[in-house]
Write an enzyme that holds these catalytic residues in place. Structure first.
Site, PDB file in Angstrom:
ATOM      1  N   ASP A 167       0.852  -1.080  -0.160  1.00  0.00           N
ATOM      2  CA  ASP A 167      -0.084  -0.123   0.014  1.00  0.00           C
ATOM      3  C   ASP A 167       0.813   1.221  -0.012  1.00  0.00           C
ATOM      4  O   ASP A 167       0.486   2.433  -0.433  1.00  0.00           O
ATOM      5  CB  ASP A 167      -1.097   0.141   1.166  1.00  0.00           C
ATOM      6  CG  ASP A 167      -2.052  -1.018   1.265  1.00  0.00           C
ATOM      7  OD1 ASP A 167      -2.323  -1.369  -0.082  1.00  0.00           O
ATOM      8  OD2 ASP A 167      -2.356  -1.538   2.270  1.00  0.00           O
ATOM      9  N   ASP A 191      -0.040   5.996   1.461  1.00  0.00           N
ATOM     10  CA  ASP A 191      -1.343   5.462   2.004  1.00  0.00           C
ATOM     11  C   ASP A 191      -1.429   5.581   3.653  1.00  0.00           C
ATOM     12  O   ASP A 191      -1.705   7.038   3.720  1.00  0.00           O
ATOM     13  CB  ASP A 191      -1.441   3.908   1.939  1.00  0.00           C
ATOM     14  CG  ASP A 191      -2.914   3.447   2.440  1.00  0.00           C
ATOM     15  OD1 ASP A 191      -3.868   4.152   2.275  1.00  0.00           O
ATOM     16  OD2 ASP A 191      -3.111   2.243   2.711  1.00  0.00           O
ATOM     17  N   ASP A 195      -0.450   1.840   9.997  1.00  0.00           N
ATOM     18  CA  ASP A 195      -1.595   1.279   9.983  1.00  0.00           C
ATOM     19  C   ASP A 195      -1.476  -0.226  10.679  1.00  0.00           C
ATOM     20  O   ASP A 195      -0.473  -0.899  10.357  1.00  0.00           O
ATOM     21  CB  ASP A 195      -2.304   0.573   8.348  1.00  0.00           C
ATOM     22  CG  ASP A 195      -2.556   1.899   7.741  1.00  0.00           C
ATOM     23  OD1 ASP A 195      -2.750   3.071   8.133  1.00  0.00           O
ATOM     24  OD2 ASP A 195      -3.202   1.695   6.419  1.00  0.00           O
ATOM     25  N   ARG A 247      -8.193  10.617  10.308  1.00  0.00           N
ATOM     26  CA  ARG A 247      -7.861   9.371  10.790  1.00  0.00           C
ATOM     27  C   ARG A 247      -6.749   9.409  11.704  1.00  0.00           C
ATOM     28  O   ARG A 247      -5.555   8.799  11.461  1.00  0.00           O
ATOM     29  CB  ARG A 247      -7.373   8.350   9.486  1.00  0.00           C
ATOM     30  CG  ARG A 247      -8.331   8.014   8.497  1.00  0.00           C
ATOM     31  CD  ARG A 247      -7.934   6.882   7.515  1.00  0.00           C
ATOM     32  NE  ARG A 247      -9.145   6.430   6.950  1.00  0.00           N
ATOM     33  CZ  ARG A 247      -9.041   5.277   5.887  1.00  0.00           C
ATOM     34  NH1 ARG A 247      -7.938   4.794   5.692  1.00  0.00           N
ATOM     35  NH2 ARG A 247      -9.938   4.944   5.101  1.00  0.00           N
TER      36      ARG A 247
END
Length: 745
Positions: A167, A191, A195, A247
């Site tokens: 990603d 990205d 994560d 986010r």
């Protein structure tokens, strides 16, 4: 150029890493031998990832080569270190930029420790932690990460496999556990910055500085991937900075403790989620954008209110600024939040000091020695990236919290007069008068022109004096300020420099705020006007930045002072009811004299509060030097002195509370205090006491006196805050940069 706060370069709070309330930094950064004790870091983790030991039980591996080969990495490269089977603590021989050709596939029980070098992983694919455990990533700059894949990549000495297209995350945690990412600076990846997905758990993300990115952090693979229901992630002590959109994090399914972070930028929202995550937000500071459409901290994705109203999201002790608000939901079952609770939250007023050094650190050998042995220290490499002085609301500083949260401060200038503290709290200055705008920086001591500063300060009526534009005012003689005047530098960059400076001579109700006062010279031996209808002969002056001579109800706040002929601020000849607060003082020998002489007994009733000041680089002593009266020295930051910090003679009463004293490395000058012109048999009777002060680098305070309560009552002017709040309370010390329609910073 005058810098932001206006002192972004003048001080780096991150250097003062001990006693900030950040349990990770306080665990290891106070150790001058940290470089010899690197693995101590593994004992300092907090939160759900606190058991991540990384390569603690292995050898040190030194990266010497920034090169990379995805399948056949050379010894000395980072990739060669991270794929080994045995535990390794990986460090770097020198500064380097590592452009990886493919994802860096980490093996279990590894620490990547960037301390001691400036290490960037950038311009290629970045770090992947896939189905491995016990990883620590510390002190790395990770940015401009790209996609990789569709190629073979080695993940152990005996195995390489085909990697599909990645990603482009900065750090991807895929089915990983016991992972700790700490003190990294992350930005601008394809990205996510970090994560954590596919059943990853036992993760702590702490002390990181994140900027310039859209989708910052995803925790949970998808709404249908239910293995993430057991995910537990702690997000603590991070600074979410400029250029971030959303986010921070975005959560799915699991349990997330978001604690003591500083959110200073977002464009859409800060914390979001879907698939019924449990989010426990505690002790954070949220500064909403100015766009009224995006004031909400929270965002629910892919669910109507009828569903998300049952999700357990709560905010406890968060500080909401500039209209920020958190939409809570759920029944709040304690058992559910127990699984989303990983450490005790600190008060949100501590956030600026706790996160002051978020991001990668610069850890270097010091240029001096401590008891003959060289030592290392770590400080933030981001002094220019963030100015804590900007985040002026909710710091615990009662003056700043009174007015600096107001974006229309310019319309409400006189509100400042209601914000004073300490013995000078009743100084109203020109609150009850008109505004007077200084338009002309020139000066004439006897016949000042309308529009000049001198013309304003000599008037008989109350005046609130402001400035039309930036200016440097070189006075020809002392500026004699009449009663009921405020000199308010906000909205312009004002310097009084190169000539005589300010004198308050037997006047009352004076406020001096937001001025740069430096390079002041002696004046006198000439006529000077002190009112519209009076001029008088002035003898030779001392060359102070500010002299208060027989004055009362005087407040000097948010000024930057340096390099004057005599004192920066002297208070003499029976002056009283004085507060000196939020000032930034540097490059001067005899900083502050309070009391005229050892024989001038009229100073016995003097009362002075010295609060929230930063005594910075290049200072000699007298911070302050006191005679006779009563002096409350409270919540100041002492980061430099050559000789001593607080001194006195003639039996002054000195009450030192909640200050932070960082002693010089010279063992001969560790003592905070100095008693003048008396034997120990005399000065041991003087009432000097230290209450709740934080002593660093061997600093010590020598108390004396019987400590009678009645004596200290006269030297007590306000409630002291804990010393761990000092970095945040003094972060904006000195003159501020204030623009119309914006908060002052």
């Amino acid at each position: 150029m005058v810098s932001r706060s206006i002192n972004a370069s003048r001080r780096n709070l991150a250097f003062l890493s001990c006693g900030t309330g950040n349990p990770i930094d306080d665990c290891w950064r106070c150790d001058p031998s940290w470089e010899k004790n690197r693995k101590r870091l593994a004992e300092c983790a907090i939160g759900f990832g606190k058991h991540a030991i990384g390569g603690r039980d292995g050898k040190i591996y030194v990266v010497t080569d920034p090169g990379d080969h995805p399948v056949n990495p050379k010894p000395g490269t980072l990739r060669y270190g991270v794929i080994q089977e045995e535990p390794l603590w990986i460090i770097f021989k020198r500064d380097m930029v590592i452009k990886l050709k493919q994802e860096l596939m980490m093996n279990s029980f590894k620490t990547i420790d960037g301390r001691g070098a400036n290490v960037h992983i950038a311009g290629g694919p970045c770090i992947t932690i896939q189905y491995v455990t016990n990883i620590i990533i510390h002190g790395i700059n990770i940015h401009d990460c790209k996609r990789g894949g569709n190629v073979y990549v080695r993940d152990s000495p005996t195995h390489y496999g085909w990697r599909t297209l990645s990603d482009g995350d900065g750090v991807s945690i895929f089915g990983g556990s016991h992972v700790w990412v700490d003190h990294c600076s992350l930005s601008n990846c394809r990205d996510g910055l970090i994560d954590a997905i596919h059943g990853s758990t036992a993760i702590t993300i702490s002390n990181n500085y994140m900027t310039h990115h859209n989708k910052v952090m995803l925790l949970g693979h998808s709404d249908t991937f239910t293995r993430d229901k057991n995910m537990q992630v702690t997000i603590a002590f991070n600074h979410f900075g400029e250029g971030l959109v959303q986010r921070m994090p975005r959560c799915r399914h699991g349990y997330f403790h978001v604690v003591n972070n500083d959110y200073t930028q977002w464009k859409m929202y800060a914390i979001g989620g879907s698939a019924a995550p449990t989010i426990n937000s505690q002790g954070n500071r949220f500064l909403a954008p100015n766009d009224n459409t995006f004031k909400e901290v929270t965002k629910r994705e892919d669910a109507p209110q009828s569903k998300w109203k049952n999700w357990n999201w709560r905010s406890t002790g968060d500080l909401m600024l500039n209209g920020a608000f958190f939409t809570a939901s759920g029944g709040g079952a304690s058992s559910s939040y127990a699984r989303a609770s990983s450490l005790a939250a600190k008060p949100s007023s501590l956030v600026s000091s706790i996160t002051a050094s978020a991001g990668s650190l610069r850890c270097r050998k010091a240029s001096h020695t401590l008891k003959g042995a060289s030592f290392f220290y770590c400080r933030s490499i981001n002094g220019s990236r963030r100015n804590l002085g900007y985040f002026s609301c909710g710091t615990g500083n009662p003056i700043d919290d009174c007015w600096r949260c107001d974006p229309i401060w310019e319309r409400n200038r006189k509100r400042l007069a209601n914000c004073a503290i300490g013995f000078g709290k009743h100084a109203i200055g020109g609150r009850d008068g008109k505004l007077y705008v200084v338009t002309d920086p020139s000066d004439h001591p006897v016949n000042p022109k309308p529009g000049t500063l001198r013309h304003a300060v000599i008037q008989q009526e109350p005046l609130w004096i402001i400035f039309k534009h930036d200016m440097v005012i070189k006075l020809h003689m002392d500026l004699l300020v009449n009663s009921y005047k405020t000199i308010d530098g906000r909205g312009a960059n004002i310097h009084l420099a190169g000539g005589p400076c300010i004198k308050v001579h037997k006047k009352t109700n004076i406020i001096i705020h937001g001025i740069h006062i430096h390079d002041c010279k002696r004046g006198g031996s000439g006529y000077v006007r002190d009112s519209p209808n009076r001029r008088s002969w002035r003898a030779r002056s001392g060359g102070d930045g500010i002299t208060i001579f027989g004055g009362s109800h005087v407040w000097v706040d948010h000024c930057s002072l340096s390099n004057c002929f005599d004192g920066l601020i002297d208070v003499v000849h029976g002056s009283t009811a004085i507060t000196i607060s939020n000032n930034y003082m540097t490059h001067h020998n005899k900083v502050m004299l309070l009391g005229h002489s050892d024989s001038y007994a009229d100073d016995k009733n003097m009362q002075v509060t010295i609060a929230f000041n930063h005594f910075g680089e290049g200072l000699g002593g007298r911070m302050p030097r006191c005679r006779f009266g009563y002096f409350h020295v409270v919540n100041n930051d002492y980061t430099h002195w050559l000789h001593y910090a607080i001194g006195g003679s003639s039996s002054p009463t000195i009450f030192s509370q909640g200050n932070r004293f960082l002693a010089p490395d010279d063992d001969d000058h560790k003592e905070v205090t100095k008693h003048f012109k008396s034997s120990k048999s005399e000065w041991r009777k003087w009432n000097w006491r230290s209450d709740g002060d934080l002593m660093l680098n061997g600093a010590f305070f020598t108390p004396s006196g019987a400590g009678a309560t009645a004596r200290y009552d006269k030297a007590s002017s306000m409630a002291a805050r804990p010393p761990m709040l000092v970095p945040s309370m003094t972060a904006g010390a000195g003159a501020l940069r204030c623009k119309r329609g914006y908060l002052c910073h």
